[in-house]
Design a protein around this motif. Structure first.
Motif, PDB file in Angstrom:
ATOM      1  N   GLU A   1       3.503  18.367   1.583  1.00 46.07           N
ATOM      2  CA  GLU A   1       3.962  18.700   0.766  1.00 46.07           C
ATOM      3  C   GLU A   1       3.172  19.201  -0.785  1.00 46.07           C
ATOM      4  O   GLU A   1       2.077  19.859  -0.275  1.00 46.07           O
ATOM      5  CB  GLU A   1       2.996  16.861   0.129  1.00 46.07           C
TER       6      GLU A   1
ATOM      7  N   MET B   1       0.916  -1.031   0.008  1.00 45.21           N
ATOM      8  CA  MET B   1      -0.250  -0.092  -0.112  1.00 45.21           C
ATOM      9  C   MET B   1       1.053   1.200   0.082  1.00 45.21           C
ATOM     10  O   MET B   1       1.495   1.495   0.873  1.00 45.21           O
ATOM     11  CB  MET B   1      -1.018   0.215   0.773  1.00 45.21           C
ATOM     12  N   ALA B   2       0.896   2.086  -0.827  1.00 49.06           N
ATOM     13  CA  ALA B   2       1.481   3.542  -0.395  1.00 49.06           C
ATOM     14  C   ALA B   2       0.984   4.165   0.583  1.00 49.06           C
ATOM     15  O   ALA B   2       0.422   4.412   0.703  1.00 49.06           O
ATOM     16  CB  ALA B   2       0.575   4.374  -2.385  1.00 49.06           C
ATOM     17  N   LEU B   3       2.200   4.715   1.001  1.00 50.21           N
ATOM     18  CA  LEU B   3       2.201   5.910   1.622  1.00 50.21           C
ATOM     19  C   LEU B   3       1.466   7.399   0.873  1.00 50.21           C
ATOM     20  O   LEU B   3       1.926   8.217   0.616  1.00 50.21           O
ATOM     21  CB  LEU B   3       3.873   6.039   2.435  1.00 50.21           C
ATOM     22  N   THR B   4      -0.011   7.508   2.038  1.00 49.90           N
ATOM     23  CA  THR B   4      -0.589   8.752   1.432  1.00 49.90           C
ATOM     24  C   THR B   4       0.014   9.672   2.608  1.00 49.90           C
ATOM     25  O   THR B   4      -0.396   9.427   3.696  1.00 49.90           O
ATOM     26  CB  THR B   4      -1.864   8.041   1.254  1.00 49.90           C
TER      27      THR B   4
ATOM     28  N   SER C   1      13.741   5.261   1.468  1.00 50.26           N
ATOM     29  CA  SER C   1      12.278   5.684   0.605  1.00 50.26           C
ATOM     30  C   SER C   1      11.636   5.985   1.833  1.00 50.26           C
ATOM     31  O   SER C   1      11.832   6.321   2.916  1.00 50.26           O
ATOM     32  CB  SER C   1      11.551   3.892   1.047  1.00 50.26           C
ATOM     33  N   LYS C   2      10.430   6.845   1.091  1.00 43.01           N
ATOM     34  CA  LYS C   2       9.637   7.598   2.574  1.00 43.01           C
ATOM     35  C   LYS C   2       9.234   6.989   3.390  1.00 43.01           C
ATOM     36  O   LYS C   2       9.293   7.540   4.242  1.00 43.01           O
ATOM     37  CB  LYS C   2       8.516   7.467   0.810  1.00 43.01           C
ATOM     38  N   GLU C   3       9.150   5.993   3.123  1.00 38.23           N
ATOM     39  CA  GLU C   3       7.920   5.049   4.010  1.00 38.23           C
ATOM     40  C   GLU C   3       9.593   5.005   5.570  1.00 38.23           C
ATOM     41  O   GLU C   3       9.243   4.752   6.579  1.00 38.23           O
ATOM     42  CB  GLU C   3       7.755   3.724   3.466  1.00 38.23           C
TER      43      GLU C   3
ATOM     44  N   GLU D   1      13.021  10.923   0.589  1.00 35.93           N
ATOM     45  CA  GLU D   1      13.540   9.452  -0.156  1.00 35.93           C
ATOM     46  C   GLU D   1      14.524   9.681  -0.639  1.00 35.93           C
ATOM     47  O   GLU D   1      14.964  10.807  -1.323  1.00 35.93           O
ATOM     48  CB  GLU D   1      12.544   9.001  -1.014  1.00 35.93           C
TER      49      GLU D   1
END
Length: 304
Positions: free
Chosen positions: A117, A1-4, A197-199, A192
């Motif tokens: 963002e 699942m993408a980190l939104t 990564s962003k996560e 990132e």
């Protein structure tokens, strides 16, 4: 699942609840009242304020998730260059905390974890946590920095020295030539790269958020029953004045909130209930001189 942004924002809101619960338990009397609000352009937040507790005189734990058109002044402040004439929109979410104790023996603490963002895909994480004792205890300062180093080292061995220096430089009053307190860590614009990564970055930010409650409730617990005199209270109020000076003159978060039409009451909840500015105050007591001598950059609190 993408980190939104929704996942990030939901976690921040759960952090707010967890911290309030832990602080209420340690305070033993005060309870946070909830004040929900809406942002003029979109989104909103929830301010939780504790007043006149047993240990804390004033404490605020703010959550926000706001959005809207990004004004040119904000883009200039953030040093973001537009590649076209398209109107950029921003989204910002986070938790911001400041706690002002009754006793001068219990330190002030601040924490902020945040995500930002723009509609063009630009994003970053930021945050910081720092301790402002009215009277510096070297052992407790070392304990505080040890907790932060543990969190940093889990994610990157370079984080603590890098972000500790960043905090020393950021939480500094140039017009006084002194640090706000014993520092901590500060970081901004983390995103990132080839190694993370962003996560990965979000996990680090979560670690900083989670360490707040056990660290500060411990400091509340060991200091709340220490005896003090009127001279300590007077000094506390003078140090609170320095805290006000930093937040109103130098703090980026205050400027960001005001530039984006944020809620003034929530932005200024970091102000202490009482502060003093005595003209040309001269240090007299040993505890004043000892604390003042430690309000400087690059102190190795861990003795490494």
């Amino acid at each position: 699942m993408a980190l939104t942004k929704e996942i990030i924002s939901d976690w921040f809101q759960s952090l707010q609840s967890d911290i309030c619960e832990a602080v209420e338990k340690e305070d033993g009397k005060g309870e946070f009242r909830t004040d929900q609000w809406e942002h003029a352009n979109g989104g909103g937040g929830e301010s939780r304020i504790l007043l006149n507790g047993k240990v804390l005189e004033k404490a605020g734990v703010n959550f926000s998730a706001v959005e809207g058109d990004a004004p040119e002044a904000l883009l200039t402040t953030l040093e973001v260059k537009k590649e076209s004439d398209e109107q950029l929109r921003f989204f910002a979410s986070g938790v911001s905390i400041v706690m002002h104790p009754k006793s001068p023996m219990v330190p002030i603490i601040h924490m902020n974890v945040r995500y930002f963002e723009l509609s063009n895909g630009v994003y970053w994480f930021g945050g910081g946590i720092d301790l402002t004792p009215h009277i510096v205890d070297k052992t407790q300062a070392a304990y505080f920095h040890k907790q932060l180093k543990k969190v940093c080292d889990v994610h990157d061995q370079d984080y603590y020295p890098k972000f500790k220096k960043w905090a020393d430089d950021y939480f500094f009053l140039p017009h006084r030539n002194e640090t706000r307190g014993v520092g901590g860590i500060f970081f901004d614009r983390l995103k990132e790269d080839v190694s993370k990564s962003k996560e990965d970055i979000f996990e680090f930010v979560k670690g900083v958020g989670v360490v707040f409650a056990p660290t500060y409730t411990h400091l509340m617990h060991i200091n709340k029953d220490q005896p003090f005199e009127e001279k300590h209270t007077q000094w506390q109020n003078l140090r609170r004045g320095r805290y006000v000076e930093f937040n109103l003159v130098w703090d980026r978060g205050t400027k960001f909130g005001l530039q984006t039409g944020g809620r003034t009451e929530s932005i200024l909840m970091s102000m202490p209930p009482v502060a003093r500015w005595d003209y040309d105050y001269q240090l007299e007591e040993d505890f004043e001189k000892e604390t003042a001598a430690l309000l400087k950059k690059d102190v190795d609190w861990l003795g490494e």
